[in-house]
Design an enzyme around this catalytic site. Structure first.
Site, PDB file in Angstrom:
ATOM      1  N   GLU A   1      12.992  -2.696   8.400  1.00  0.00           N
ATOM      2  CA  GLU A   1      13.008  -1.697   9.485  1.00  0.00           C
ATOM      3  C   GLU A   1      11.834  -1.870  10.442  1.00  0.00           C
ATOM      4  OE1 GLU A   1      13.309  -1.194   6.317  1.00  0.00           O
ATOM      5  OE2 GLU A   1      14.940   0.211   5.853  1.00  0.00           O
TER       6      GLU A   1
ATOM      7  N   LYS B   1       7.045  10.266 -13.335  1.00  0.00           N
ATOM      8  CA  LYS B   1       6.416  11.571 -13.504  1.00  0.00           C
ATOM      9  C   LYS B   1       6.543  11.938 -14.976  1.00  0.00           C
ATOM     10  CE  LYS B   1       5.776  15.513 -10.508  1.00  0.00           C
ATOM     11  NZ  LYS B   1       6.371  16.330  -9.455  1.00  0.00           N
TER      12      LYS B   1
ATOM     13  N   TRP C   1       1.710  12.043 -12.447  1.00  0.00           N
ATOM     14  CA  TRP C   1       2.247  10.825 -11.849  1.00  0.00           C
ATOM     15  C   TRP C   1       1.651   9.600 -12.536  1.00  0.00           C
ATOM     16  CZ3 TRP C   1       5.612  11.015  -7.587  1.00  0.00           C
ATOM     17  CH2 TRP C   1       5.774  12.274  -7.007  1.00  0.00           C
TER      18      TRP C   1
END
Lengths: 529, 529
Positions: free
Chosen positions: B310, B420, B425
């Site tokens: 992108e 998680k 995390w």
């Protein structure tokens, strides 16, 4: 003008400098006092000035003039005015009062920022200023004001940002308007490895006056990559600059040959090490062997560059292609004296007298025509001059050049300075080059003067270094054997100084006028025809 | 579309390569046979192909697909198709048949150039190709045809030039359309000293498949400055590439970490000198210490780079700022493992869960959002995916990063790969990094698998170098002390090879699916919880 598409504008450059190089600095000398501020502080100053400009009624398209040398206030204006959607017009401080007046009125400046010593001059012309409604001292740039950060980086790339004027050796100044896009794209080009290679690691001495064609575009390129800038203020003397190069560990410097010659002289006589430099960029007049050799002693690379006010100015730079690695040292130096290869995006034609392109054979001479992303397509509000110099979207430089098989452009002469003697062309540049190669000669200008037999013959005007005592006959002897016999000037005159125009070029037209009858008298006196 | 204003298009790049670097060459290996042609010949080939494309009925906006590896024919198409005002769609050769079919139909390709070995595959899907009216062997690129040079360099910069597709680890391919302007501006950026620094002097090994996001933009940048390109054909094995680097005196190579690891292994085992390299650019997956140290042995600089389909793809590159000169060697290496600083023009936000920007403090993690001159503003003809990934003109990368005070971006994780565990995390990237630092480990992928107590726990999947014999317990011990205790994977499984998606990234989704019950079973078997 708020638009969604990504716009190539100066606000983007400013923001990048603050975001990624906020800890880097700008050094500015003002009357020899050293100041240093970070890009982060610089950014705040610019935003505060935008706020102040808005309060002064500066609007999109307004023109703001500035009288300043290379200092911090000027650099802040370089960003703040265009980031207010207005146009900065740096007044050429070497112009005559009349030329300054003309450009301020022609530019339609509304606000002027004026360095103290120019306030009396501005007072003198004040009654004739047509659109100026505010005259502020330069220090007003530092007014503490609520910063204005709204959309300054969303400005349309096609909006005008800067306006500079150019004169030929004499004549009416002509304006060139640069858009945000012009200056943004030129900045990218100047950071490419094969051009100026400006990098975050560079410490750049800004020796080109900031009222000259965007100071060669260097301030914007430097900010784009977070390079350190060193601004010498009003001090453009060789001795000071050599000292600064050493003390500030300058890695890159750009300027005209005369300044570099002075730097080399000063460095030698005061034993100053110039070895922090990686590259010097020499433009504005032809590079000499003496400069190449002088900097070689410090291990410094010399690149010739070429450009004009109409070209923003970056047109070409001379770096050695890998395919030239086999050249002898002598051939390399010869190659180095050429203008170089066009910048990415810049397109070139070399047009002969018949209006057709001459071959790129290293021999055929023609006039250099240019097109490119940042090259002007007209003079600002000046149809007459536009008609003369712009043809089918091409800008005519009136410079005579040749191009070799590898694409290197070689400067031959200014079309209007060329001498035609007995139907043969004489390159004034070549003669000047050999004069300058003599150790006693400081400056040299060769012009064609009317001659009863040969229509025109070359005459040289030179200035000498202090304590040099070479005679006319010795200098003529020095040239013999080096030049074609008919290229040897008929006379060499020693002057205390050469007349210069506002951009520091020798005013050859003045010399031609003043000495118009020299060869006519000479021949009469000697009784020759 | 003929316009007067200077247009930033690929025709300009092509013409510059021919005019100023006509004597420079492109080297192409085809089934190990070496061919070399000059840029001048290349230019003629491109113009002939434009003529042929016109004869085939290719018009402005037509789509032309190509099945090819990194060879000369593909490079000719890279220029000829956009310079015909048409759009080149390089088909990803690592896609499944279904994905290829989908992209060809979605792109609305009208003409396909197909390398011989893919002709059977194309024949299989032929009946389902909706718009294709011509299937030609790749060699048709070399058809001798009257060259067409009319205005190929006057094309509007906003015209689409290329179309590439991207997949996440699985899922429908999404198209990204690049304009001439996008690719031109990216080329300038890649030649800047502080980015890739591509220069005329470079000899660049094109290791990134040419169907991957413009081969990182390198072919266009190389042509812009006349760098030599070396195309390896279909050979992407470390041994071959190491040999080519030596034989072709390659100065610059770009690719994913795995390929560089293989090159280092091969160079070491076969005693190949990699010292001709000045820089290697590592992207597509996080750089490892082993690569930095491996190349340091040859005096070669390693720069991490970052980008996505992108983003055309150049987003950031890691060069060391002069202000970091005081760091210790260890700190420098740590800094080098970051993604780096954004390219000039690229703008960055790091967005936290609350939708607000997180501070640039080197600690706060957020999602990387991007804007820039060559960064997409939509997926081509795909409203659904556009809505997901583009917000207020920003492209959401779904990559989690932090930015330090100096502006360096550090990659933390793919948002969707993050683990998680018990509300905390765990960065899979960090765990993978330490696994890869073990000399026996070739590849490592860490995924979160469902766990009865902790919701998710990390499990590592690794492949080992030949003859390596490390055990699971030894590897776990190796990690202990290096990572937070709860970051140590519950299991390390040894696989013969890891599943990869079409762009060479580990297909973690497949691993998650296949081993979905691993920890549920484990705990059951062990009778815990």
């Amino acid at each position: 003008m708020i638009v969604m598409k990504f716009q190539l504008n100066l606000g983007k450059i400013l923001k990048r400098a603050a975001n990624y190089f906020g800890e880097k600095t700008i050094v500015s000398y003002e009357s020899l006092e050293r100041k240093e501020i970070t890009y982060r502080e610089f950014y705040s100053r610019v935003l505060a000035l935008i706020g102040y400009l808005k309060a002064l009624g500066v609007k999109r398209g307004s023109r703001v003039g500035v009288f300043a040398w290379n200092n911090l206030a000027h650099l802040i204006l370089y960003f703040a005015v265009p980031c207010s959607e207005a146009v900065l017009h740096p007044v050429n401080l070497r112009y005559s009062k009349e030329q300054m007046l003309y450009t301020i009125n022609h530019a339609e400046d509304e606000v002027l920022f004026v360095k103290k010593e120019f306030l009396p001059l501005v007072a003198e012309i004040k009654s004739e200023l047509q659109r100026v409604r505010q005259i502020l001292p330069l220090d007003a740039v530092f007014t503490n004001f609520a910063s204005f950060a709204e959309n300054f980086d969303q400005i349309s790339e096609d909006l005008p940002a800067k306006l500079c004027y150019t004169t030929a050796t004499t004549g009416t100044p002509k304006g060139v308007m640069y858009s945000h896009r012009d200056l943004y794209l030129q900045s990218m080009a100047l950071c490419m490895t094969d051009t100026f290679g400006i990098s975050e690691k560079d410490r750049i001495l800004l020796m080109v006056p900031m009222f000259h064609v965007n100071s060669w575009g260097i301030p914007y390129a430097a900010a784009m990559v977070g390079a350190t800038m060193v601004l010498p203020g009003e001090n453009f003397k060789g001795q000071f600059l050599a000292k600064i190069i050493f003390e500030e560990k300058v890695s890159l410097a750009a300027g005209v040959p005369t300044v570099f010659q002075e730097i080399l002289k000063a460095a030698q006589s005061e034993n100053i090490d110039l070895g922090s430099l990686r590259t010097v960029l020499v433009g504005g007049a032809p590079l000499t062997r003496e400069i190449i050799e002088g900097f070689a002693r410090y291990g410094v690379e010399v690149r010739q560059v070429y450009g004009l006010t109409e070209t923003a100015p970056f047109v070409a730079s001379n770096y050695r292609k890998s395919t030239l690695v086999h050249l002898t040292e002598e051939e390399k130096k010869k190659q180095q004296l050429k203008i170089g290869l066009p910048a990415p995006g810049v397109e070139v034609r070399v047009v002969g007298k018949d209006g057709k392109d001459v071959p790129w054979d290293g021999k055929s001479i023609g006039e250099l025509w240019l097109k490119g992303p940042w090259i002007a397509r007209e003079y600002y509000n000046d149809e007459k001059h536009t008609r003369e110099a712009f043809v089918d979207g091409w800008f005519r430089t009136f410079d005579l050049v040749k191009i070799d098989e590898l694409g290197y452009i070689e400067f031959c002469d200014r079309e209007k300075d060329v001498i035609k003697s007995g139907g043969e062309w004489i390159s004034t540049v070549a003669v000047e080059k050999y004069l300058l190669s003599h150790p006693d000669v400081k400056e040299a200008a060769v012009v064609g003067l009317p001659h009863p037999l040969w229509q025109e013959r070359p005459v040289a005007f030179v200035t000498l270094w202090e304590q040099a005592r070479v005679s006319e006959e010795e200098l003529l002897n020095y040239l013999r054997g080096k030049l074609l016999p008919y290229w040897i000037p008929d006379r060499i005159l020693f002057l205390r100084e050469l007349p210069h125009n506002s951009v520091g070029k020798v005013a050859k037209k003045l010399l031609r006028e003043k000495y118009h009858d020299l060869l006519l008298k000479d021949t009469n006196e000697k009784g020759e025809v």
